[in-house]
Design a protein around this motif. Sequence first.
Motif, short mmCIF file in Angstrom:
data_model
loop_
_atom_site.label_atom_id
_atom_site.label_comp_id
_atom_site.label_asym_id
_atom_site.label_seq_id
_atom_site.Cartn_x
_atom_site.Cartn_y
_atom_site.Cartn_z
N ARG A 1 46.40 -19.26 91.10
CA ARG A 1 47.52 -18.98 92.00
C ARG A 1 48.68 -18.47 91.15
N ASN A 2 49.60 -17.79 91.79
CA ASN A 2 50.70 -17.15 91.07
C ASN A 2 51.88 -18.10 90.92
N ARG A 3 51.66 -19.17 90.17
CA ARG A 3 52.68 -20.17 89.91
C ARG A 3 52.58 -20.62 88.45
N ILE A 4 53.72 -20.97 87.85
CA ILE A 4 53.72 -21.39 86.45
C ILE A 4 52.80 -22.60 86.25
N SER A 5 52.73 -23.48 87.22
CA SER A 5 51.88 -24.67 87.10
C SER A 5 50.41 -24.30 86.92
N ALA A 6 49.97 -23.19 87.52
CA ALA A 6 48.58 -22.77 87.37
C ALA A 6 48.30 -22.31 85.95
N TYR A 7 49.24 -21.58 85.35
CA TYR A 7 49.10 -21.16 83.95
C TYR A 7 49.07 -22.39 83.05
N THR A 8 49.93 -23.34 83.35
CA THR A 8 50.01 -24.56 82.55
C THR A 8 48.71 -25.34 82.61
N GLU A 9 48.15 -25.48 83.79
CA GLU A 9 46.89 -26.20 83.95
C GLU A 9 45.77 -25.57 83.15
N ASP A 10 45.72 -24.24 83.13
CA ASP A 10 44.65 -23.55 82.40
C ASP A 10 44.78 -23.76 80.89
N VAL A 11 46.01 -23.64 80.35
CA VAL A 11 46.19 -23.84 78.92
C VAL A 11 45.90 -25.29 78.55
N GLN A 12 46.32 -26.23 79.39
CA GLN A 12 46.03 -27.64 79.13
C GLN A 12 44.52 -27.89 79.07
N SER A 13 43.79 -27.33 80.00
CA SER A 13 42.33 -27.51 80.01
C SER A 13 41.70 -26.93 78.74
N ALA A 14 42.21 -25.78 78.30
CA ALA A 14 41.67 -25.15 77.09
C ALA A 14 41.95 -26.00 75.86
N LEU A 15 43.15 -26.56 75.76
CA LEU A 15 43.49 -27.40 74.60
C LEU A 15 42.64 -28.65 74.56
N VAL A 16 42.36 -29.22 75.73
CA VAL A 16 41.46 -30.38 75.79
C VAL A 16 40.07 -30.00 75.30
N ALA A 17 39.58 -28.85 75.75
CA ALA A 17 38.25 -28.40 75.33
C ALA A 17 38.20 -28.13 73.83
N LEU A 18 39.29 -27.64 73.26
CA LEU A 18 39.36 -27.33 71.83
C LEU A 18 39.68 -28.56 70.98
N ASP A 19 40.07 -29.67 71.62
CA ASP A 19 40.45 -30.89 70.92
C ASP A 19 41.61 -30.64 69.97
N VAL A 20 42.63 -29.94 70.45
CA VAL A 20 43.83 -29.65 69.67
C VAL A 20 44.92 -30.64 70.07
N HIS A 21 45.50 -31.32 69.08
CA HIS A 21 46.49 -32.36 69.34
C HIS A 21 47.60 -32.30 68.30
N GLY A 22 48.71 -32.95 68.59
CA GLY A 22 49.80 -33.08 67.64
C GLY A 22 50.37 -31.75 67.18
N PHE A 23 50.50 -30.80 68.09
CA PHE A 23 50.86 -29.42 67.73
C PHE A 23 52.31 -29.12 68.05
N THR A 24 52.84 -28.11 67.37
CA THR A 24 54.12 -27.51 67.75
C THR A 24 53.82 -26.40 68.75
N LEU A 25 54.51 -26.42 69.87
CA LEU A 25 54.24 -25.51 70.98
C LEU A 25 55.35 -24.47 71.02
N VAL A 26 54.97 -23.19 70.93
CA VAL A 26 55.92 -22.08 70.89
C VAL A 26 55.66 -21.18 72.10
N GLY A 27 56.69 -20.94 72.91
CA GLY A 27 56.53 -20.10 74.08
C GLY A 27 57.62 -19.06 74.17
N HIS A 28 57.23 -17.81 74.41
CA HIS A 28 58.18 -16.69 74.54
C HIS A 28 58.20 -16.21 75.98
N SER A 29 59.40 -16.17 76.59
CA SER A 29 59.58 -15.58 77.91
C SER A 29 58.70 -16.28 78.94
N LEU A 30 57.76 -15.58 79.57
CA LEU A 30 56.80 -16.22 80.47
C LEU A 30 56.15 -17.42 79.79
#
Length: 294
Positions: free
Chosen positions: A77-106
């Motif tokens: 869906r065209n909402r920021i929450s949908a983008y967030t959910e997808d990245v969260q799912s990917a990070l869980v699958a990759l087992d990435v933790h304790g990271f610095t999160l950098v976001g530009h614009s969108l």
Amino acid sequence: TPSKSRGKDRVATTTAVALPDGRRLNLECWPGDGAPLVLLHGLLDGAAGWKHLAEVMDRPCYAFDLPGFGDSDCPTRNRISAYTEDVQSALVALDVHGFTLVGHSLGGAVASGLAERLGDDVAALVLLAPAGFGRVRLAEAIQLPGVRSLVRHGLPLALLNPVTAFGVYMAVVGNGHRPDPELVARLRKNAYRCAAGAVCANEAVTASGLSARAFYRRQLDYHGPVLALWGDHDRLIPLAHREGVMTAFPQARVSVWKKMGHHPQHERPSELARFIKAACGPARTRRARRRIGV
């Protein structure tokens, strides 16, 4: 596990993560030591846009093609929450933790939502002219019925033409700076796909500014370090939106760089690398300190 590498010896690996519903999220990964960086791009960019920054960092870097950009599937869906959910799912699958999160614009809006969801798993949050902290008038104008149709059909043609692609970037994004030729090449190669993703993302950015639960209307449930950066010549995300960042994150430290536009990773890459390194600080946990190869 690869040892630490720097500069142009840091070769990225391109991969894709299968999301729970079968869609795929593409990313580029650079190897390194210590706590990783997770990098989320802005409109009409992609994972490859972080290449020059990743080459001067010594930490593992995970740069995503946000949904609808690069080789990633569109959001549900065209909402920021949908983008967030997808990245969260990917990070869980990759087992990435304790990271610095950098976001530009969108990507800044997506990163902010992700920090609220993940809490202490985000060691620090770095926002580069983030969307989501106020109304973006240009985004709202594009959502008008006639304009939206014009953009949807005309943007691919504009991106296919190197002259108009350069002109749009220099006038709106780059504060007069010429775009990275690699970025223009990517836009031309994937013009129709990028344009569709941009239309979806523009609707998400517009909605994020109008929502009763907009970030700038409340304090977000993330209490780690927050650094935000703007250029005083930014023509896309108004400098006034830094007040929204302070509402959402009272602990935030906001820097304003003079004579810079909307794209610090292209306009001031060396300074940006130092800015992000300062945000990273020392690795905080044993899990984060481990050497990670990608």
